[in-house]
Design a protein around this motif. Structure first.
Motif, PDB file in Angstrom:
ATOM      1  N   PHE A 209       0.824  -1.198   0.000  1.00 27.73           N
ATOM      2  CA  PHE A 209       0.000   0.000   0.000  1.00 27.73           C
ATOM      3  C   PHE A 209       0.867   1.261   0.000  1.00 27.73           C
ATOM      4  CE2 PHE A 209      -2.378  -3.412   2.029  1.00 27.73           C
ATOM      5  CZ  PHE A 209      -3.552  -3.400   1.281  1.00 27.73           C
ATOM      6  N   ASN A 210       0.245   2.392  -0.313  1.00 32.54           N
ATOM      7  CA  ASN A 210       0.965   3.665  -0.404  1.00 32.54           C
ATOM      8  C   ASN A 210       1.623   4.073   0.905  1.00 32.54           C
ATOM      9  OD1 ASN A 210       0.105   3.919  -3.070  1.00 32.54           O
ATOM     10  ND2 ASN A 210      -1.783   4.953  -2.468  1.00 32.54           N
ATOM     11  N   ASN A 211       1.064   3.602   2.039  1.00 28.97           N
ATOM     12  CA  ASN A 211       1.609   3.976   3.346  1.00 28.97           C
ATOM     13  C   ASN A 211       2.747   3.061   3.799  1.00 28.97           C
ATOM     14  OD1 ASN A 211       0.261   1.630   3.994  1.00 28.97           O
ATOM     15  ND2 ASN A 211      -1.216   2.587   5.385  1.00 28.97           N
ATOM     16  N   GLY A 212       3.164   2.128   2.923  1.00 31.43           N
ATOM     17  CA  GLY A 212       4.272   1.237   3.252  1.00 31.43           C
ATOM     18  C   GLY A 212       3.866  -0.097   3.856  1.00 31.43           C
ATOM     19  N   GLU A 213       2.590  -0.236   4.246  1.00 34.30           N
ATOM     20  CA  GLU A 213       2.125  -1.503   4.807  1.00 34.30           C
ATOM     21  C   GLU A 213       1.887  -2.521   3.698  1.00 34.30           C
ATOM     22  OE1 GLU A 213      -0.398  -1.348   8.560  1.00 34.30           O
ATOM     23  OE2 GLU A 213      -1.110   0.438   7.489  1.00 34.30           O
ATOM     24  N   SER A 214       1.716  -3.765   4.100  1.00 41.89           N
ATOM     25  CA  SER A 214       1.459  -4.816   3.119  1.00 41.89           C
ATOM     26  C   SER A 214       0.643  -5.933   3.758  1.00 41.89           C
ATOM     27  CB  SER A 214       2.777  -5.388   2.580  1.00 41.89           C
ATOM     28  OG  SER A 214       3.502  -6.043   3.622  1.00 41.89           O
ATOM     29  N   VAL A 215      -0.013  -6.715   2.901  1.00 44.47           N
ATOM     30  CA  VAL A 215      -0.728  -7.910   3.356  1.00 44.47           C
ATOM     31  C   VAL A 215      -0.326  -9.068   2.443  1.00 44.47           C
ATOM     32  CG1 VAL A 215      -2.718  -6.709   4.323  1.00 44.47           C
ATOM     33  CG2 VAL A 215      -2.760  -7.366   1.927  1.00 44.47           C
ATOM     34  N   PRO A 216      -0.287 -10.271   2.997  1.00 42.16           N
ATOM     35  CA  PRO A 216       0.047 -11.420   2.152  1.00 42.16           C
ATOM     36  C   PRO A 216      -1.047 -11.694   1.126  1.00 42.16           C
ATOM     37  CG  PRO A 216      -0.574 -12.133   4.365  1.00 42.16           C
ATOM     38  CD  PRO A 216      -0.479 -10.652   4.403  1.00 42.16           C
ATOM     39  N   LEU A 217      -0.637 -12.116  -0.054  1.00 42.42           N
ATOM     40  CA  LEU A 217      -1.589 -12.416  -1.126  1.00 42.42           C
ATOM     41  C   LEU A 217      -1.817 -13.927  -1.178  1.00 42.42           C
ATOM     42  CD1 LEU A 217      -3.176 -11.166  -3.504  1.00 42.42           C
ATOM     43  CD2 LEU A 217      -1.184 -11.616  -4.938  1.00 42.42           C
ATOM     44  N   PRO A 218      -3.062 -14.379  -0.968  1.00 46.71           N
ATOM     45  CA  PRO A 218      -3.332 -15.823  -1.010  1.00 46.71           C
ATOM     46  C   PRO A 218      -2.982 -16.417  -2.376  1.00 46.71           C
ATOM     47  CG  PRO A 218      -5.202 -14.621  -0.098  1.00 46.71           C
ATOM     48  CD  PRO A 218      -4.274 -13.599  -0.663  1.00 46.71           C
ATOM     49  N   ARG A 219      -2.608 -17.669  -2.372  1.00 46.02           N
ATOM     50  CA  ARG A 219      -2.253 -18.354  -3.612  1.00 46.02           C
ATOM     51  C   ARG A 219      -3.428 -18.307  -4.597  1.00 46.02           C
ATOM     52  NH1 ARG A 219      -0.090 -24.267  -2.699  1.00 46.02           N
ATOM     53  NH2 ARG A 219       1.442 -23.032  -1.549  1.00 46.02           N
ATOM     54  N   GLY A 220      -3.125 -17.995  -5.838  1.00 47.56           N
ATOM     55  CA  GLY A 220      -4.157 -17.975  -6.873  1.00 47.56           C
ATOM     56  C   GLY A 220      -4.918 -16.666  -6.987  1.00 47.56           C
ATOM     57  N   SER A 221      -4.514 -15.641  -6.192  1.00 46.65           N
ATOM     58  CA  SER A 221      -5.259 -14.374  -6.187  1.00 46.65           C
ATOM     59  C   SER A 221      -4.605 -13.264  -7.009  1.00 46.65           C
ATOM     60  CB  SER A 221      -5.431 -13.872  -4.745  1.00 46.65           C
ATOM     61  OG  SER A 221      -6.167 -14.786  -3.979  1.00 46.65           O
ATOM     62  N   TYR A 222      -3.416 -13.508  -7.506  1.00 47.00           N
ATOM     63  CA  TYR A 222      -2.649 -12.460  -8.183  1.00 47.00           C
ATOM     64  C   TYR A 222      -3.423 -11.865  -9.367  1.00 47.00           C
ATOM     65  CZ  TYR A 222       1.227 -10.232 -10.710  1.00 47.00           C
ATOM     66  OH  TYR A 222       2.025  -9.333 -11.364  1.00 47.00           O
ATOM     67  N   GLU A 223      -3.914 -12.720 -10.243  1.00 46.14           N
ATOM     68  CA  GLU A 223      -4.628 -12.234 -11.427  1.00 46.14           C
ATOM     69  C   GLU A 223      -5.928 -11.530 -11.040  1.00 46.14           C
ATOM     70  OE1 GLU A 223      -3.507 -12.117 -14.380  1.00 46.14           O
ATOM     71  OE2 GLU A 223      -1.694 -13.328 -14.099  1.00 46.14           O
ATOM     72  N   LYS A 224      -6.623 -12.047 -10.052  1.00 47.84           N
ATOM     73  CA  LYS A 224      -7.901 -11.459  -9.626  1.00 47.84           C
ATOM     74  C   LYS A 224      -7.702 -10.039  -9.096  1.00 47.84           C
ATOM     75  CE  LYS A 224      -9.867 -15.935  -8.290  1.00 47.84           C
ATOM     76  NZ  LYS A 224     -10.296 -16.772  -7.143  1.00 47.84           N
ATOM     77  N   VAL A 225      -6.664  -9.853  -8.277  1.00 47.74           N
ATOM     78  CA  VAL A 225      -6.413  -8.535  -7.710  1.00 47.74           C
ATOM     79  C   VAL A 225      -6.033  -7.546  -8.810  1.00 47.74           C
ATOM     80  CG1 VAL A 225      -4.915  -7.185  -6.185  1.00 47.74           C
ATOM     81  CG2 VAL A 225      -5.803  -9.394  -5.435  1.00 47.74           C
TER      82      VAL A 225
END
Length: 233
Positions: A209-225
């Motif tokens: 995110f723009n504020n430097g934070e992050s969240v893990p991306l579940p497997r198989g979600s890359y294209e959807k996001v």
């Protein structure tokens, strides 16, 4: 036409009524519905605010009785950064302190009608852009959080944490929070909602995110996001 709940807080009755008349005229001319409430002291406003946190615009005198306007504004900002604060004062000495509470503007007494109208127009424009709020009950207090400031929401057990300027944890399901959000938010797996407008980049494993934070991306979600970001944009 929009409805705006407006508080005028001034310990001088003549000034209160004068500003009320100007705000009423602004509402008629700009075709805005102004719901105006008058307060004679900071303490009176804060007492009412405990019961009703819906005030969107606050015209606030600085020089008042026991509690001055700047102190009152600081108390308000502890849980609310969305109300548009317009200081009304007979002195220019306090302007530096206004930066601490993100005051929209200072108006010098006697208040000029044209200047007040322009400032109220700015407040209305800013509110229309950022008006959607999330009301969160946590730790015995109510927090009003502008939705655009939420970068993401995640859930752990029976508790959901909203990540904005600060973290607020509430006993609600992710689904309950999702219903109160808008099209900016996208569900990532079962444990998080992300604000598409706050994302800086996406990798195969994380959303940043723009504020430097992050969240893990579940497997198989890359294209959807990535598709959601493209569709949103």
């Amino acid at each position: 036409m929009s409805d705006y709940k407006i508080a005028i807080c001034d310990d001088t009755e003549t000034d209160r009524n004068y500003i009320k008349d100007l705000v009423t005229r602004w509402g008629h001319i700009s075709k805005q519905q102004a719901d105006i409430h008058l307060f004679s002291s900071a303490e009176e406003f804060l007492f009412e605010y405990e019961e009703d946190k819906g005030y969107q615009i606050l015209l606030l005198d600085i020089e008042m009785g026991r509690m001055d306007g700047v102190t009152m504004a600081k108390k308000l900002r502890e849980t609310n950064d969305s109300t548009q604060i317009i200081f009304v004062t007979g002195y220019s000495d306090y302007i530096a302190e206004g930066y601490e509470v993100s005051a929209l503007h200072y108006l010098m007494k006697p208040v000029n009608e044209d200047k007040l109208f322009r400032v109220l127009d700015r407040a209305a424009k800013k509110l229309s852009k950022d008006e959607k709020m999330l009301m969160l009950e946590s730790g015995g207090e109510t927090n009003m959080v502008p939705i655009y400031k939420i970068s993401y929401v995640d859930v752990r057990g029976n508790y959901t944490t909203i990540h904005a300027d600060k973290e607020i944890t509430v006993k609600k399901t992710l689904g309950d929070i999702e219903k109160e959000l808008d099209e900016r938010f996208f569900r990532v797996g079962r444990s998080s909602l992300v604000n598409l407008s706050c994302i800086s980049r996406v990798t195969k494993t994380d959303i940043f995110f723009n504020n430097g934070e992050s969240v893990p991306l579940p497997r198989g979600s890359y294209e959807k996001v990535n598709r959601a970001i493209i569709d949103f944009g």
